[in-house]
Design a protein around this motif. Structure first.
Motif, mmCIF file in Angstrom:
data_model
loop_
_atom_site.group_PDB
_atom_site.id
_atom_site.type_symbol
_atom_site.label_atom_id
_atom_site.label_comp_id
_atom_site.label_asym_id
_atom_site.label_seq_id
_atom_site.Cartn_x
_atom_site.Cartn_y
_atom_site.Cartn_z
ATOM 1 N N ALA A 132 -12.492 -31.454 6.845
ATOM 2 C CA ALA A 132 -12.005 -30.673 7.987
ATOM 3 C C ALA A 132 -13.076 -30.419 9.042
ATOM 4 C CB ALA A 132 -11.408 -29.348 7.509
ATOM 5 N N LEU A 133 -14.198 -29.853 8.639
ATOM 6 C CA LEU A 133 -15.214 -29.516 9.642
ATOM 7 C C LEU A 133 -15.838 -30.746 10.294
ATOM 8 C CD1 LEU A 133 -16.898 -26.341 8.150
ATOM 9 C CD2 LEU A 133 -14.969 -26.537 9.723
ATOM 10 N N PRO A 134 -16.166 -31.796 9.537
ATOM 11 C CA PRO A 134 -16.668 -33.002 10.224
ATOM 12 C C PRO A 134 -15.646 -33.601 11.197
ATOM 13 C CG PRO A 134 -17.244 -33.091 7.909
ATOM 14 C CD PRO A 134 -16.310 -31.928 8.076
ATOM 15 N N GLN A 135 -14.366 -33.615 10.827
ATOM 16 C CA GLN A 135 -13.342 -34.152 11.726
ATOM 17 C C GLN A 135 -13.195 -33.279 12.966
ATOM 18 O OE1 GLN A 135 -11.793 -37.024 11.725
ATOM 19 N NE2 GLN A 135 -12.749 -37.623 9.809
ATOM 20 N N LEU A 136 -13.219 -31.962 12.782
ATOM 21 C CA LEU A 136 -13.102 -31.051 13.910
ATOM 22 C C LEU A 136 -14.299 -31.198 14.848
ATOM 23 C CD1 LEU A 136 -11.542 -28.838 15.338
ATOM 24 C CD2 LEU A 136 -12.605 -27.175 13.777
ATOM 25 N N ALA A 137 -15.494 -31.295 14.298
ATOM 26 C CA ALA A 137 -16.691 -31.493 15.123
ATOM 27 C C ALA A 137 -16.601 -32.808 15.887
ATOM 28 C CB ALA A 137 -17.943 -31.457 14.247
ATOM 29 N N PHE A 138 -16.101 -33.844 15.239
ATOM 30 C CA PHE A 138 -15.945 -35.159 15.870
ATOM 31 C C PHE A 138 -14.985 -35.076 17.057
ATOM 32 C CE2 PHE A 138 -13.896 -39.328 16.206
ATOM 33 C CZ PHE A 138 -14.995 -40.160 16.306
ATOM 34 N N GLU A 162 -16.593 -33.093 19.942
ATOM 35 C CA GLU A 162 -17.648 -33.873 20.600
ATOM 36 C C GLU A 162 -17.046 -34.887 21.571
ATOM 37 O OE1 GLU A 162 -20.858 -37.352 19.513
ATOM 38 O OE2 GLU A 162 -20.264 -35.962 17.933
ATOM 39 N N HIS A 163 -16.034 -35.597 21.129
ATOM 40 C CA HIS A 163 -15.437 -36.624 21.976
ATOM 41 C C HIS A 163 -14.535 -36.037 23.059
ATOM 42 C CE1 HIS A 163 -17.214 -40.035 20.048
ATOM 43 N NE2 HIS A 163 -17.070 -39.378 18.922
ATOM 44 N N LEU A 164 -13.953 -34.898 22.799
ATOM 45 C CA LEU A 164 -13.189 -34.210 23.838
ATOM 46 C C LEU A 164 -14.113 -33.844 24.997
ATOM 47 C CD1 LEU A 164 -10.634 -32.742 24.889
ATOM 48 C CD2 LEU A 164 -11.425 -30.742 23.608
ATOM 49 N N GLY A 165 -15.297 -33.333 24.676
ATOM 50 C CA GLY A 165 -16.250 -32.940 25.712
ATOM 51 C C GLY A 165 -16.621 -34.072 26.643
ATOM 52 N N GLN A 166 -16.590 -35.289 26.160
ATOM 53 C CA GLN A 166 -16.935 -36.446 26.988
ATOM 54 C C GLN A 166 -15.845 -36.786 27.997
ATOM 55 O OE1 GLN A 166 -17.861 -39.575 24.220
ATOM 56 N NE2 GLN A 166 -19.463 -38.380 23.231
ATOM 57 N N GLU A 167 -14.636 -36.278 27.788
ATOM 58 C CA GLU A 167 -13.508 -36.591 28.660
ATOM 59 C C GLU A 167 -13.237 -35.507 29.698
ATOM 60 O OE1 GLU A 167 -11.834 -39.528 28.569
ATOM 61 O OE2 GLU A 167 -13.300 -40.099 27.054
ATOM 62 N N LEU A 168 -13.935 -34.385 29.588
ATOM 63 C CA LEU A 168 -13.674 -33.254 30.474
ATOM 64 C C LEU A 168 -14.541 -33.329 31.727
ATOM 65 C CD1 LEU A 168 -13.526 -30.520 27.711
ATOM 66 C CD2 LEU A 168 -11.593 -31.584 28.878
ATOM 67 N N ALA A 220 -18.496 -25.957 19.150
ATOM 68 C CA ALA A 220 -19.389 -26.971 18.565
ATOM 69 C C ALA A 220 -20.642 -26.309 17.987
ATOM 70 C CB ALA A 220 -19.759 -28.016 19.608
ATOM 71 N N ALA A 221 -21.191 -25.334 18.699
ATOM 72 C CA ALA A 221 -22.381 -24.630 18.190
ATOM 73 C C ALA A 221 -22.055 -23.872 16.904
ATOM 74 C CB ALA A 221 -22.922 -23.677 19.258
ATOM 75 N N ASP A 222 -20.899 -23.221 16.861
ATOM 76 C CA ASP A 222 -20.493 -22.505 15.643
ATOM 77 C C ASP A 222 -20.292 -23.467 14.481
ATOM 78 O OD1 ASP A 222 -20.581 -20.029 16.862
ATOM 79 O OD2 ASP A 222 -18.401 -19.819 17.058
ATOM 80 N N LEU A 223 -19.669 -24.622 14.742
ATOM 81 C CA LEU A 223 -19.449 -25.609 13.679
ATOM 82 C C LEU A 223 -20.775 -26.166 13.168
ATOM 83 C CD1 LEU A 223 -16.385 -27.572 15.089
ATOM 84 C CD2 LEU A 223 -16.409 -25.990 13.155
ATOM 85 N N ALA A 224 -21.707 -26.443 14.068
ATOM 86 C CA ALA A 224 -23.015 -26.951 13.648
ATOM 87 C C ALA A 224 -23.737 -25.922 12.786
ATOM 88 C CB ALA A 224 -23.857 -27.312 14.867
ATOM 89 N N GLU A 225 -23.672 -24.664 13.183
ATOM 90 C CA GLU A 225 -24.305 -23.607 12.389
ATOM 91 C C GLU A 225 -23.645 -23.476 11.022
ATOM 92 O OE1 GLU A 225 -25.083 -18.794 12.509
ATOM 93 O OE2 GLU A 225 -24.623 -19.829 14.394
ATOM 94 N N GLU A 226 -22.327 -23.559 10.995
ATOM 95 C CA GLU A 226 -21.619 -23.451 9.722
ATOM 96 C C GLU A 226 -21.959 -24.613 8.797
ATOM 97 O OE1 GLU A 226 -17.184 -23.095 7.787
ATOM 98 O OE2 GLU A 226 -17.379 -23.069 9.957
ATOM 99 N N GLN A 227 -22.008 -25.814 9.346
ATOM 100 C CA GLN A 227 -22.346 -26.969 8.517
ATOM 101 C C GLN A 227 -23.783 -26.850 8.002
ATOM 102 O OE1 GLN A 227 -20.994 -29.964 11.379
ATOM 103 N NE2 GLN A 227 -19.492 -30.636 9.868
ATOM 104 N N TYR A 228 -24.681 -26.336 8.816
ATOM 105 C CA TYR A 228 -26.059 -26.139 8.387
ATOM 106 C C TYR A 228 -26.128 -25.079 7.282
ATOM 107 C CZ TYR A 228 -30.988 -24.979 8.440
ATOM 108 O OH TYR A 228 -32.289 -24.738 8.052
ATOM 109 N N ASP A 229 -25.486 -23.937 7.506
ATOM 110 C CA ASP A 229 -25.508 -22.855 6.517
ATOM 111 C C ASP A 229 -24.812 -23.248 5.222
ATOM 112 O OD1 ASP A 229 -26.862 -21.326 8.349
ATOM 113 O OD2 ASP A 229 -25.124 -20.087 8.894
ATOM 114 N N SER A 230 -23.842 -24.138 5.312
ATOM 115 C CA SER A 230 -23.100 -24.526 4.114
ATOM 116 C C SER A 230 -23.948 -25.344 3.149
ATOM 117 C CB SER A 230 -21.845 -25.307 4.492
ATOM 118 O OG SER A 230 -22.181 -26.611 4.940
ATOM 119 N N ARG A 231 -25.027 -25.916 3.619
ATOM 120 C CA ARG A 231 -25.873 -26.733 2.739
ATOM 121 C C ARG A 231 -26.442 -25.926 1.580
ATOM 122 N NH1 ARG A 231 -28.665 -29.585 7.818
ATOM 123 N NH2 ARG A 231 -26.944 -30.965 8.295
ATOM 124 N N GLU A 232 -26.666 -24.638 1.798
ATOM 125 C CA GLU A 232 -27.159 -23.793 0.718
ATOM 126 C C GLU A 232 -26.068 -23.485 -0.300
ATOM 127 O OE1 GLU A 232 -29.140 -20.272 2.002
ATOM 128 O OE2 GLU A 232 -30.257 -21.335 3.546
#
Length: 185
Positions: free
Chosen positions: A105-111, A114-120, A136-148
Motif C-alpha cells: 500500500a505505502l509504496p504504491q501510494l508513494a509511487f 510522485e508521478h502525479l506531481g510530475q503532471e501538475l 509525500a513527506a509524511d509517507l517517506a517519514e513513515e516508511q523510514y520509521d517503519s524500518r525499526e
C-alpha cells in the motif's frame, strides 16, 4: 492535466487515505484479533492512521466545489487494484495486514503521488502540488520509521501480497490512474 482529471486524482487519493485511516486505526487499537501487534507497531499505526485521516481531509479540500464537476462524487475507489488491496487489509490478520501496508500500500501510494506531481502545473494546480508534497513527506517519514518496526523486504513476503502488488501493473498500462499520468517505461 485538466480540472476533471485533477478532481478524479484528488477524489481517488481521498478515498485511499480515508480507507488507510480506518484500517490502520483499527489495527492500532484492536487487541483481541489473534496474534496482537507489539506496542511499537501499534504506535506507528496510530500515528500513521491520524496522518492518513488528515490527508483525506486535504484531498477532499482540493476537490472542485462547482456543482457541474460534482467533486464529492469523485471520492471513490480509483482502481480495482486498490479495492482488492483494501479489502485484503480489512480481512487479514494483524501481522498480514501490517505486511500489506508496508510492502504494497505505502509504496504504491508513494509511487502514485510522485508521478502525479510530475503532471501538475504550478499555475493551475498549486494547492494540489502542496498537498502532494506534504503527503509525500509524511509517507517517506513513515516508511523510514517503519524500518525499526517492520523490516520491509524488497519483494512482498508471500504469494498473496505478490499477487496484490502485481495487480497494480494494470494501473500503469493503457487505463492508468491518476488519469492521463504518463509513466516512464
Amino acid at each position: 492535466m485538466d480540472i476533471e482529471q485533477s478532481a478524479d486524482a484528488c477524489g481517488g487519493l481521498a478515498w485511499i487515505s480515508q480507507r488507510l485511516f480506518e484500517v490502520e486505526g483499527r489495527l492500532a487499537t484492536d487487541l483481541d484479533d489473534g496474534k496482537p501487534l507489539d506496542d511499537r507497531a501499534r504506535l506507528l499505526l496510530a500515528r500513521s492512521s491520524r496522518r492518513h485521516g488528515q490527508h483525506a481531509q486535504w484531498w477532499r479540500a482540493a476537490l472542485p466545489d462547482s456543482p457541474a464537476l460534482a467533486g464529492a462524487e469523485r471520492v471513490r475507489p480509483p482502481t480495482d487494484a486498490w479495492v482488492r488491496l483494501l479489502a485484503h487489509l480489512e480481512g487479514a490478520a494483524p501481522t498480514e495486514a501490517l505486511a500489506a501496508i508496508y510492502e504494497v500500500a505505502l509504496p504504491q501510494l508513494a509511487f502514485v503521488i510522485e508521478h502525479l506531481g510530475q503532471e501538475l502545473l504550478p499555475v493551475s494546480d498549486g494547492a494540489v502540488i502542496r498537498i502532494a508534497r506534504m503527503v509525500a513527506a509524511d509517507l517517506a517519514e513513515e516508511q523510514y520509521d517503519s524500518r525499526e518496526v517492520w523490516n520491509t523486504p524488497s519483494v512482498p513476503s508471500d504469494d498473496g501480497l505478490e499477487e496484490l502488488a502485481s495487480g497494480f501493473a494494470d494501473d500503469y498500462r493503457e487505463k492508468r490512474w491518476p488519469p492521463l499520468v504518463t509513466l516512464p517505461r
